[in-house]
Write an enzyme that holds these catalytic residues in place. Sequence first.
Site, mmCIF file in Angstrom:
data_model
loop_
_atom_site.group_PDB
_atom_site.id
_atom_site.type_symbol
_atom_site.label_atom_id
_atom_site.label_comp_id
_atom_site.label_asym_id
_atom_site.label_seq_id
_atom_site.Cartn_x
_atom_site.Cartn_y
_atom_site.Cartn_z
ATOM 1 N N SER A 102 -1.118 -0.856 -4.520
ATOM 2 C CA SER A 102 -2.046 0.253 -4.743
ATOM 3 C C SER A 102 -1.673 1.420 -3.848
ATOM 4 O O SER A 102 -1.088 1.241 -2.776
ATOM 5 C CB SER A 102 -3.475 -0.199 -4.436
ATOM 6 O OG SER A 102 -4.370 0.884 -4.408
ATOM 7 N N GLU B 209 0.833 -1.194 0.000
ATOM 8 C CA GLU B 209 0.000 0.000 0.000
ATOM 9 C C GLU B 209 0.870 1.247 0.000
ATOM 10 O O GLU B 209 1.786 1.378 0.819
ATOM 11 C CB GLU B 209 -0.894 0.042 1.247
ATOM 12 C CG GLU B 209 -2.048 -0.929 1.249
ATOM 13 C CD GLU B 209 -2.945 -0.770 2.473
ATOM 14 O OE1 GLU B 209 -4.080 -1.257 2.416
ATOM 15 O OE2 GLU B 209 -2.518 -0.180 3.481
ATOM 16 N N CYS B 210 0.605 2.172 -0.892
ATOM 17 C CA CYS B 210 1.176 3.515 -0.897
ATOM 18 C C CYS B 210 2.699 3.484 -0.808
ATOM 19 O O CYS B 210 3.371 3.220 -1.793
ATOM 20 C CB CYS B 210 0.547 4.346 0.227
ATOM 21 S SG CYS B 210 0.720 6.132 -0.008
ATOM 22 N N GLY B 211 3.282 3.733 0.360
ATOM 23 C CA GLY B 211 4.724 3.690 0.491
ATOM 24 C C GLY B 211 5.297 2.348 0.090
ATOM 25 O O GLY B 211 6.415 2.269 -0.441
#
Length: 481
Positions: A435, A333-335
């Site tokens: 994502s 996720e993200c990072g």
Amino acid sequence: MSVPRCLIAAPASGAGKTTFAVGLMAALRAHGLNVAPFKAGPDYIDPGYLTLAARRPCHNLDAWLLPPERVRVSFAHHAAGADIAVIEGVMGLFDGYSGVADAGSTAHLARLLEAPVVLVVDVSAMARSAAALVRGFRDFEARVRLAGVLLNRVGSPAHAALVKAAVEAETGLPVLGFLAADERWRLPERHLGLVTAPEAGDRQTWLEALRAEFEACVDVERMLELAASAPDLPEADSDLFAGFPAGPPVVIAVAHDLAFNFIYEDNLDLLRAAGAEIAFFSPLESEALPRGARAVYLCGGYPELWAAQLAANERLKAELRAAHAAGLPIYAECGGLMYLTETITDAQGVTHPMVGLLPGGSVLTPRLTLGYRSLRALSDSWLWRAGETGRGHEFHHSVWQGRPATLPYLYEHQPDVFRAGPGLEGARLGNLLASYTHLHFLSRPELAARFVAAARAGVHTEGVSECPDSRESTPARAIKA
């Protein structure tokens, strides 16, 4: 269920909610009370400070990501055994998903939990006008019980007395105390909010000083009385942390260090309830994945701030490439997504080599992408079924550049108040799902069950492309039988 509780809110972000919530929790603990900490909304940083003060894990309560009954279930589950629950709000009291309703707001959460609200007001540039502001918040929504006021950044005891007299005379609400305009109480900030608690230096000394100031300037006993006035909540119909299919425990490796720590505590709780043994590792320092790991969870964080150190840890990057080649489920996720691309270009324009499982690079920009997301899964995977819908949240300054058009997307985001039209997001590369959207597993507990089931099932090789370095790298300890 009878748990004394109060909700610390404010007219706007930056008024001092976190400081007052932390101070209250520290003072309550000094009184010998067991405090259950909660944070409203999709926040990953403030909970670190609340955990520090309460010495008990802080859990997020999000009235937009979660259905109402699951908000109550989470609260009941995590407040069990506590003497009092303290909830820090998000943004302004009535700020939520849209401008015409307060769904997802602190006020929405206060109604769901029937919690008395204490409003923190920054009075650094006002006196009697504070009374007008408080009256407006008191009367704006009759279903929200505004029970008291705290004053932040007062200029002097005389200033505090002046504002207190005005507010109490004009609104009938008690002013429960104040904190002075003192830089000692201001928490350090950066581009995504506060500096995370583990980075912030000697927080224990700061916490003890804040506790002493809070006890000197705030009526803690009166706040306890307000919390005790909250009515009993109905017993939850079910416990979403129970009832998962039985099975052998399985190790899931979860990134956790200064670069990666944006994760909902409920996600870890649900994974454990479903049969996972959580094994933390550090992409900054670990040379290998945890022994016996059968899946990897790369959460969000600040990889851009630690990009040089992440780039230098070649052994861990090789371990992740080998794990992917061997078919282990990997969720980012993200990072975590940023870390799995080929490069991260930081705010100074310096480019650092990363894991390289996802083509293209992550580039820091001045623009903040922020908001709730309504999403639809585009294909079957070990985590999703095609067409399933869910809710999530984005919060990042980076963009993924050089993403191949042929790389399958993970989600379609639906049009909402944050987007004019639908958009495709994320990626699926064999066993790898990545994502920018953060998920709260309590919104769909089956996601935790599927995560654990995929880890138990072993190797997932269908559609896994060969990694350039996988044949040369030492097999990961994590994937040995």
